[in-house]
Design a protein around this motif. Sequence first.
Motif, PDB file in Angstrom:
ATOM      1  N   GLU A  68      23.703  60.267  83.733  1.00  0.00           N
ATOM      2  CA  GLU A  68      23.671  61.446  84.266  1.00  0.00           C
ATOM      3  C   GLU A  68      22.618  62.210  84.142  1.00  0.00           C
ATOM      4  OE1 GLU A  68      24.131  63.185  79.816  1.00  0.00           O
ATOM      5  OE2 GLU A  68      26.413  62.578  79.609  1.00  0.00           O
ATOM      6  N   ILE A  69      21.676  61.316  84.757  1.00  0.00           N
ATOM      7  CA  ILE A  69      20.086  61.526  85.920  1.00  0.00           C
ATOM      8  C   ILE A  69      20.524  61.929  87.179  1.00  0.00           C
ATOM      9  CG2 ILE A  69      18.481  60.472  86.206  1.00  0.00           C
ATOM     10  CD1 ILE A  69      18.685  58.906  84.161  1.00  0.00           C
ATOM     11  N   ASP A  70      20.014  63.044  87.215  1.00  0.00           N
ATOM     12  CA  ASP A  70      20.741  63.438  88.838  1.00  0.00           C
ATOM     13  C   ASP A  70      18.954  63.449  90.222  1.00  0.00           C
ATOM     14  OD1 ASP A  70      18.241  65.146  87.850  1.00  0.00           O
ATOM     15  OD2 ASP A  70      19.356  67.120  88.460  1.00  0.00           O
ATOM     16  N   GLN A  71      18.505  62.026  89.528  1.00  0.00           N
ATOM     17  CA  GLN A  71      17.355  61.649  90.960  1.00  0.00           C
ATOM     18  C   GLN A  71      17.362  60.442  90.875  1.00  0.00           C
ATOM     19  OE1 GLN A  71      13.845  63.315  89.671  1.00  0.00           O
ATOM     20  NE2 GLN A  71      14.992  63.988  88.178  1.00  0.00           N
ATOM     21  N   GLU A  72      16.606  59.344  91.622  1.00  0.00           N
ATOM     22  CA  GLU A  72      16.826  57.972  91.533  1.00  0.00           C
ATOM     23  C   GLU A  72      15.821  57.524  90.606  1.00  0.00           C
ATOM     24  OE1 GLU A  72      18.514  55.282  93.498  1.00  0.00           O
ATOM     25  OE2 GLU A  72      19.697  57.452  93.952  1.00  0.00           O
ATOM     26  N   ILE A  73      16.123  56.404  90.013  1.00  0.00           N
ATOM     27  CA  ILE A  73      15.373  55.593  88.753  1.00  0.00           C
ATOM     28  C   ILE A  73      14.872  54.455  89.661  1.00  0.00           C
ATOM     29  CG2 ILE A  73      15.028  54.767  86.380  1.00  0.00           C
ATOM     30  CD1 ILE A  73      15.567  57.899  86.643  1.00  0.00           C
ATOM     31  N   ASP A  74      13.460  54.535  89.069  1.00  0.00           N
ATOM     32  CA  ASP A  74      13.462  52.675  89.801  1.00  0.00           C
ATOM     33  C   ASP A  74      13.568  51.118  89.046  1.00  0.00           C
ATOM     34  OD1 ASP A  74      11.713  54.699  91.975  1.00  0.00           O
ATOM     35  OD2 ASP A  74       9.871  54.797  90.422  1.00  0.00           O
ATOM     36  N   MET A  75      13.365  52.510  87.405  1.00  0.00           N
ATOM     37  CA  MET A  75      13.366  51.295  86.311  1.00  0.00           C
ATOM     38  C   MET A  75      13.981  51.563  85.443  1.00  0.00           C
ATOM     39  SD  MET A  75      10.341  48.980  85.000  1.00  0.00           S
ATOM     40  CE  MET A  75       9.665  49.521  82.669  1.00  0.00           C
ATOM     41  N   ILE A  76      14.467  50.695  84.777  1.00  0.00           N
ATOM     42  CA  ILE A  76      16.224  50.339  83.795  1.00  0.00           C
ATOM     43  C   ILE A  76      15.154  49.933  82.370  1.00  0.00           C
ATOM     44  CG2 ILE A  76      18.326  50.462  81.922  1.00  0.00           C
ATOM     45  CD1 ILE A  76      17.813  52.597  85.015  1.00  0.00           C
ATOM     46  N   ASP A  77      14.458  50.469  81.033  1.00  0.00           N
ATOM     47  CA  ASP A  77      13.888  49.563  79.798  1.00  0.00           C
ATOM     48  C   ASP A  77      15.123  49.519  78.726  1.00  0.00           C
ATOM     49  OD1 ASP A  77      12.347  48.821  78.697  1.00  0.00           O
ATOM     50  OD2 ASP A  77      11.161  50.703  78.152  1.00  0.00           O
ATOM     51  N   VAL A  78      16.003  49.018  78.834  1.00  0.00           N
ATOM     52  CA  VAL A  78      17.013  48.297  77.872  1.00  0.00           C
ATOM     53  C   VAL A  78      16.521  48.392  76.242  1.00  0.00           C
ATOM     54  CG1 VAL A  78      18.339  47.531  77.466  1.00  0.00           C
ATOM     55  CG2 VAL A  78      18.028  47.513  79.578  1.00  0.00           C
ATOM     56  N   PHE A  79      16.543  49.368  74.978  1.00  0.00           N
ATOM     57  CA  PHE A  79      16.530  49.141  73.516  1.00  0.00           C
ATOM     58  C   PHE A  79      17.493  48.863  73.092  1.00  0.00           C
ATOM     59  CE2 PHE A  79      11.992  50.458  74.654  1.00  0.00           C
ATOM     60  CZ  PHE A  79      10.902  49.809  73.498  1.00  0.00           C
ATOM     61  N   ARG A  80      18.105  48.150  73.282  1.00  0.00           N
ATOM     62  CA  ARG A  80      19.660  47.886  72.651  1.00  0.00           C
ATOM     63  C   ARG A  80      20.035  46.264  72.801  1.00  0.00           C
ATOM     64  NH1 ARG A  80      23.517  51.132  73.753  1.00  0.00           N
ATOM     65  NH2 ARG A  80      24.929  50.062  71.895  1.00  0.00           N
ATOM     66  N   ARG A  81      20.517  45.906  71.952  1.00  0.00           N
ATOM     67  CA  ARG A  81      20.825  44.554  71.116  1.00  0.00           C
ATOM     68  C   ARG A  81      21.968  44.366  73.128  1.00  0.00           C
ATOM     69  NH1 ARG A  81      23.860  44.090  65.755  1.00  0.00           N
ATOM     70  NH2 ARG A  81      22.087  46.199  64.909  1.00  0.00           N
ATOM     71  N   SER A  82      21.259  42.619  72.949  1.00  0.00           N
ATOM     72  CA  SER A  82      21.935  42.168  74.423  1.00  0.00           C
ATOM     73  C   SER A  82      22.779  41.933  74.877  1.00  0.00           C
ATOM     74  CB  SER A  82      20.905  39.919  74.257  1.00  0.00           C
ATOM     75  OG  SER A  82      20.080  39.906  73.708  1.00  0.00           O
ATOM     76  N   GLU A  83      24.520  41.854  74.121  1.00  0.00           N
ATOM     77  CA  GLU A  83      25.835  41.968  74.459  1.00  0.00           C
ATOM     78  C   GLU A  83      25.708  43.974  74.921  1.00  0.00           C
ATOM     79  OE1 GLU A  83      25.229  42.919  69.473  1.00  0.00           O
ATOM     80  OE2 GLU A  83      24.655  41.845  70.876  1.00  0.00           O
ATOM     81  N   ALA A  84      24.834  44.619  74.634  1.00  0.00           N
ATOM     82  CA  ALA A  84      24.917  45.457  75.307  1.00  0.00           C
ATOM     83  C   ALA A  84      24.560  46.214  76.522  1.00  0.00           C
ATOM     84  CB  ALA A  84      24.891  47.212  74.676  1.00  0.00           C
ATOM     85  N   VAL A  85      23.909  44.848  77.201  1.00  0.00           N
ATOM     86  CA  VAL A  85      22.969  44.238  78.512  1.00  0.00           C
ATOM     87  C   VAL A  85      24.111  44.914  79.412  1.00  0.00           C
ATOM     88  CG1 VAL A  85      21.551  43.008  80.536  1.00  0.00           C
ATOM     89  CG2 VAL A  85      21.509  43.781  77.265  1.00  0.00           C
ATOM     90  N   PRO A  86      25.260  43.635  80.067  1.00  0.00           N
ATOM     91  CA  PRO A  86      26.493  43.953  80.825  1.00  0.00           C
ATOM     92  C   PRO A  86      26.590  45.624  81.188  1.00  0.00           C
ATOM     93  CG  PRO A  86      26.408  42.379  79.169  1.00  0.00           C
ATOM     94  CD  PRO A  86      25.684  43.362  78.423  1.00  0.00           C
ATOM     95  N   ALA A  87      27.121  45.835  80.054  1.00  0.00           N
ATOM     96  CA  ALA A  87      27.538  47.527  80.652  1.00  0.00           C
ATOM     97  C   ALA A  87      26.320  48.098  81.370  1.00  0.00           C
ATOM     98  CB  ALA A  87      28.059  48.222  79.077  1.00  0.00           C
TER      99      ALA A  87
END
Length: 155
Positions: A68-87
Amino acid sequence: MQYPDDLLKNVLTRTRRIAVVGVSMNPVRPSYYVARYLTLKGFEVFPINPGHAGKQLFGRTVKSALSEIDQEIDMIDVFRRSEAVPAIVDEALEVFSSLQTIWMQIGVTHAGAASKAQARGVTVIQDRCPKIEYQRLFGELRMGGFATGIISSKL
């Protein structure tokens, strides 16, 4: 996991736009205060949390997905459990052609997803916090979280 300080500093210096996946609206949650801190340091923070989609946080509308983000992103910061990371990694690699970094928060790791992102030329940092690293590398904190003793006029 160990990463050279120059790598971490380079990532934090070149990054301008960060999507924080799993951000909370609760000010006592780490995802909230890390995202707030990064905003105060001048990063453009894009909050992602389907449970809070449509609400405002740090001057931006919370989105339910990276797509849903309409511009380029440099970095994704993940605050989810490890099993959610692949998706999350799959979506990020699909949506952002110039993605530079995937950063997984303290306690979050996924070797398979990391390898996939690295194969696409994306820097991957696992089990670290960008707020802590920023404070440590730019003279605000030592690794243990103590004041460095460096006198500075910057916030």
